[in-house]
Scaffold this active site. Sequence first.
Site, mmCIF file in Angstrom:
data_model
loop_
_atom_site.group_PDB
_atom_site.id
_atom_site.type_symbol
_atom_site.label_atom_id
_atom_site.label_comp_id
_atom_site.label_asym_id
_atom_site.label_seq_id
_atom_site.Cartn_x
_atom_site.Cartn_y
_atom_site.Cartn_z
ATOM 1 N N CYS A 10 43.973 32.117 41.074
ATOM 2 C CA CYS A 10 43.176 33.061 41.788
ATOM 3 C C CYS A 10 41.735 32.813 42.511
ATOM 4 C CB CYS A 10 43.047 34.416 40.997
ATOM 5 S SG CYS A 10 42.204 35.723 41.774
ATOM 6 N N SER A 65 36.115 40.674 42.643
ATOM 7 C CA SER A 65 35.070 39.711 42.759
ATOM 8 C C SER A 65 33.705 40.155 43.067
ATOM 9 C CB SER A 65 35.583 38.442 43.051
ATOM 10 O OG SER A 65 35.624 38.461 44.734
#
Length: 223
Positions: A10, A65
């Site tokens: 990822c 993120s």
Amino acid sequence: MWQLLQFPLCPFSRKVRLLMAEKGIAIELVREHPWERRDEFVDLNPAGETPVLVEPGGGTVLIGSQPIAEFFDETVDRMPLIHGTAAQRGEIRRLTAWFDEKLFREVVEPLMVERMRKRLVSHESPDTRMLREAMRIGNNHLDYLDYLLDHRRWIAGASLSLADFTAAAHLSVIDYLGALDWRSHKQTKDWYAVMKSRPSFRPLLSERMEVIVPPPHYDKVDF
């Protein structure tokens, strides 16, 4: 110690791992398969997406993120990654979003579906037309990076920033999947070699996915 629920390929998980390493924050890695939609994981993040960062003792839960990056850039002085004037910070955020949204949507996600998820999850053959198109568009993104690095020392300006780590995280996934042709992109290749040489990058480059083997140059700084 913070606990990071992540998946090795990822790019958003990789972005957070790079950020945390640069800031000197120890984390415990917990491998999560988002497609399984494990109840405990979906309870933390109803979107069922990695990464999720959990504070020791079950306190703060940070999801995604960019929120994680912004949180630690605001709370940890070491290695600021969103810095400079308001205009400079705006450019860092613009390019970070470019890689997290446009590069991911157009290149990283299709490659992950065709070369990883179909193999690991649904046991299907990849769509070669989709692969060719993703690789073609990926080359266009490398052209744009070449342009930026022709005019700047780093992607967003004179200093290393979150834009560099975000771009490197996404490119590292594409490169693992063998879908980057570096031959006509010297500026970006030289920049990426510098990024790969950073201590924060080494753990990513040493990891291997089951059944999916990266090209021989993947973990080499001089490639």
